[in-house]
Enzyme design. Structure first.
Site, short mmCIF file in Angstrom:
data_model
loop_
_atom_site.label_atom_id
_atom_site.label_comp_id
_atom_site.label_asym_id
_atom_site.label_seq_id
_atom_site.Cartn_x
_atom_site.Cartn_y
_atom_site.Cartn_z
N ASP A 127 0.86 -1.17 0.00
CA ASP A 127 0.00 0.00 0.00
C ASP A 127 0.90 1.22 0.00
OD1 ASP A 127 -3.23 0.30 0.69
OD2 ASP A 127 -2.02 2.11 1.03
N THR A 142 -11.78 1.44 -6.60
CA THR A 142 -12.24 2.09 -7.83
C THR A 142 -13.50 2.88 -7.48
OG1 THR A 142 -13.44 0.05 -8.37
CG2 THR A 142 -11.30 0.36 -9.43
N GLU A 186 -14.07 -10.30 -6.68
CA GLU A 186 -14.17 -10.61 -5.25
C GLU A 186 -15.60 -10.30 -4.79
OE1 GLU A 186 -11.81 -11.78 -2.90
OE2 GLU A 186 -13.81 -11.90 -2.00
N PHE A 187 -16.19 -11.25 -4.08
CA PHE A 187 -17.59 -11.07 -3.67
C PHE A 187 -17.75 -10.92 -2.16
CE2 PHE A 187 -17.50 -13.58 -7.61
CZ PHE A 187 -18.26 -12.77 -8.45
N LYS A 208 -19.19 -9.32 -11.39
CA LYS A 208 -19.25 -8.49 -10.20
C LYS A 208 -20.28 -7.37 -10.35
CE LYS A 208 -18.23 -6.95 -6.27
NZ LYS A 208 -16.98 -6.67 -5.62
N ASN A 232 -23.73 -7.23 -7.96
CA ASN A 232 -24.07 -6.11 -7.08
C ASN A 232 -25.35 -5.41 -7.54
OD1 ASN A 232 -22.05 -6.63 -5.33
ND2 ASN A 232 -20.85 -4.78 -5.73
N CYS A 292 -19.83 0.12 -2.11
CA CYS A 292 -19.95 -0.77 -3.27
C CYS A 292 -21.27 -0.64 -4.02
CB CYS A 292 -19.73 -2.20 -2.84
SG CYS A 292 -18.13 -2.43 -2.05
N LYS A 336 -22.20 2.89 -5.76
CA LYS A 336 -21.32 3.32 -6.87
C LYS A 336 -21.29 2.27 -7.98
CE LYS A 336 -17.13 1.12 -5.94
NZ LYS A 336 -16.21 0.34 -6.55
N LYS A 371 -23.76 -0.28 7.73
CA LYS A 371 -24.46 -1.50 8.17
C LYS A 371 -23.78 -1.93 9.46
CE LYS A 371 -21.81 -4.98 5.63
NZ LYS A 371 -21.89 -6.16 4.78
C1 UGA Z 1 -21.60 -5.79 -1.20
C2 UGA Z 1 -21.97 -7.18 -1.75
O1 UGA Z 1 -22.92 -7.80 -0.89
C3 UGA Z 1 -20.72 -8.07 -1.83
O2 UGA Z 1 -21.05 -9.32 -2.41
C4 UGA Z 1 -19.67 -7.36 -2.69
O3 UGA Z 1 -18.47 -8.11 -2.78
C5 UGA Z 1 -19.36 -6.02 -2.07
O4 UGA Z 1 -20.57 -5.23 -2.00
C6 UGA Z 1 -18.34 -5.31 -2.92
O5 UGA Z 1 -18.68 -4.91 -4.03
O6 UGA Z 1 -17.17 -5.25 -2.55
P1 UGA Z 1 -21.20 -4.83 1.25
O7 UGA Z 1 -21.27 -3.48 0.61
O8 UGA Z 1 -20.09 -5.13 2.19
O9 UGA Z 1 -21.15 -5.98 0.13
O10 UGA Z 1 -22.53 -5.01 2.09
P2 UGA Z 1 -23.97 -5.72 1.95
O11 UGA Z 1 -24.08 -6.67 3.05
O12 UGA Z 1 -24.28 -6.17 0.58
O13 UGA Z 1 -24.90 -4.47 2.31
C7 UGA Z 1 -24.94 -3.31 1.48
C8 UGA Z 1 -26.01 -2.35 1.98
O14 UGA Z 1 -27.30 -2.89 1.74
C9 UGA Z 1 -25.96 -2.04 3.47
O15 UGA Z 1 -26.22 -0.67 3.65
C10 UGA Z 1 -27.09 -2.88 4.06
O16 UGA Z 1 -27.63 -2.30 5.21
C11 UGA Z 1 -28.09 -2.87 2.91
N1 UGA Z 1 -28.96 -4.06 2.88
C12 UGA Z 1 -28.42 -5.29 2.68
C13 UGA Z 1 -30.32 -3.90 3.01
O17 UGA Z 1 -30.84 -2.78 3.17
N2 UGA Z 1 -31.12 -5.02 2.95
C14 UGA Z 1 -30.60 -6.25 2.76
O18 UGA Z 1 -31.38 -7.22 2.72
C15 UGA Z 1 -29.22 -6.39 2.63
#
Ligand code: UGA
Length: 439
Positions: free
Chosen positions: A30, A86, A152-153, A210, A214, A266, A269, A329
């Site tokens: 980094d 990104t 990556e997921f 990806k 998303n 994520c 954007k 979250k």
């Molecule tokens: C998300 C994707 O779930 C991952 O698979 C992906 O790898 C990642 O983006 C990424 O692109 O790097 P993340 O942003 O960590 O992961 O979080 P999520 O658990 O998906 O939640 C995203 C947002 O949606 C949060 O604000 C959460 O509160 C909201 N959410 C999630 C809801 O409002 N309802 C749901 O049922 C699930």
């Protein structure tokens, strides 16, 4: 294997630590030397469950080391993962690929022998050939450097678990007979042995995997939140509705929690970047629905602000409001595009005195929203407040005794933006309870 991970944010630092856990000898790079220093001391510069333990274990075992030197990283091995950020370009929907191309340009001249550059960063489809072009032009090893696409997921808050036990592996290559495939299969041998579905495909499909995953997740959330809007006007209960829908295996309940909607670094954007890219490719019509997904999501934030105003007689000026939650979250300290902070900031701008609490994200929130008041105690946040907003569903908020809390509030009124508080219990304790998507 000896491998490197370039970019040590949420994705890269987790990937580096997990690769060491899988038995590899890892150098993480980094350009932020403070971050490198902290990581080398076995600590993450952010909160992620189990990550500090892995970092401590493997910086001590000698299998994991961090550096700011490209020369050191390039010399370490011949498999280089790139996981730099990104973000969304300022004022536009498109991705800012500056860090990604910057990393590739700095790595390229140092690649003297055959190497695999496996990119994990989320990008617009069509980026892989541009990266290969740079590598082939500027690496002394030329075409002996292969580009692999390895999306990556992982989710923040379960990043370590998601990386060690992913639900699928995707490898994208430019040719059918790729040396890079053997290298990646060796790298992920334990994960593959564990039964993880492994899909080998072309670059474009891997890149799209990806963006479309998303977009689907965002759509599912906005779908149920659109139903919440209908529930609010028809007296139905969106949480029960989600349960009912979720029993249909084709729909499924997971990833369909109604509430204040999605935030973070994520989903917001990525749907915008995907739309921008589709426009460039002449396929914009295919993704116009994502504009609506984004709009529904933003309306949830406006709806909470509207409910707060309504509850306070149309004017929040000078009123004391408590906000539970700052992270986008639970189980993270990440406040990027946090729905909770957007709502708190809007109410502040309307003249309310807003006190925000969060178990982990206060330091980050203070930096991005310096005008809000903060406390780490959810009970103290409610002192003399005329309204409590529950905006990030940290489990500990469900354990606060609403009876005790009612004696602190100037007026015991709560709006539950996530639908996880036990409304009956709170009403019994004297609270007026309102919730998104519920009568
Ligand atoms: C998300 C994707 O779930 C991952 O698979 C992906 O790898 C990642 O983006 C990424 O692109 O790097 P993340 O942003 O960590 O992961 O979080 P999520 O658990 O998906 O939640 C995203 C947002 O949606 C949060 O604000 C959460 O509160 C909201 N959410 C999630 C809801 O409002 N309802 C749901 O049922 C699930």
């Amino acid at each position: 294997m000896k491998l490197t991970v370039i970019g040590c944010g949420y994705l890269g630092a987790t990937h580096a630590a997990c690769m060491a856990e899988l038995g590899h000898d890892v150098v993480g790079l980094d350009t932020d030397t403070d971050k490198v220093h902290l990581l080398n001391s076995g600590r993450a510069p952010f909160f992620e469950r189990d990550l500090d333990d892995l970092l401590a274990k493997h910086t001590a075992s000698g299998r994991l080391k961090f550096t700011a030197s490209y020369a050191e990283a390039a010399a370490h091995g011949d498999l280089h993962f790139i996981g730099v950020g990104t973000p969304q370009r300022a004022g536009e929907n498109a991705y800012d690929l500056g860090h990604l191309f910057g990393a590739v340009r700095r790595l390229a001249p140092r690649l003297h022998g055959p190497a695999v550059v496996a990119v994990k960063s989320t990008v617009p489809v069509g980026t892989a050939p541009r990266i290969a072009e740079i590598l082939h032009e500027f690496a002394p090893a030329g075409e002996k450097v292969e580009v692999a696409w390895n999306p990556e997921f992982l989710r923040e808050s379960s990043a370590v678990e998601d990386t060690l036990r992913p639900d699928r592996l995707v490898f994208g290559f430019n040719t059918e007979q790729s040396w890079a495939e053997a290298v990646l299969r060796q790298c992920f041998a334990k994960t593959i042995e564990y039964g993880t579905p492994t899909i080998v495909t072309d670059w474009a499909t891997a890149e799209l995997a990806k963006a479309s995953a998303n977009s689907f997740l965002a759509t599912k959330i906005s779908f149920i939140n659109a139903m919440a809007e209908v529930c609010e006007t028809s007296g139905a209960d969106v949480h029960q509705l989600a349960d009912i829908l979720g029993h249909d295996a084709r729909i499924g309940r997971s990833g369909m929690r109604p509430g204040l909607g999605f935030g973070g670094g994520c989903l917001p954007k990525d749907i915008r970047g995907f739309m921008a890219r589709a426009g460039e490719l002449g396929a914009d019509q295919a993704l116009t629905f994502l504009r609506e997904v984004d709009a529904i999501n933003n309306r949830r934030r406006e709806r909470i602000v509207g409910l707060a105003r309504e509850q306070l007689g149309g004017n929040v000026m000078g009123k004391r409001i408590a906000v539970w939650g700052a992270a986008f979250k639970p189980d993270t300290d990440d406040v990027r595009d946090s729905p909770a902070l957007t709502v708190a900031q809007n109410l502040h701008e309307l003249g309310a005195t807003v006190t925000v609490t969060d178990p982990k994200a206060l330091d980050n929130a203070r930096k991005t929203h310096p005008r809000l008041d903060y406390t780490d105690d959810p009970v103290a946040a409610v002192q003399d407040a005329v309204l409590l907003l529950h905006l990030t569903e940290w489990p500990q908020y469900g354990h606060v005794d609403p009876r005790r809390l009612a004696t602190r509030a100037a007026s015991p009124t709560v709006i539950d933006g996530r639908g996880t508080l036990d409304a009956a219990r709170w009403r019994e304790a004297g609270w007026t309870v309102r919730a998104l998507g519920r009568p």
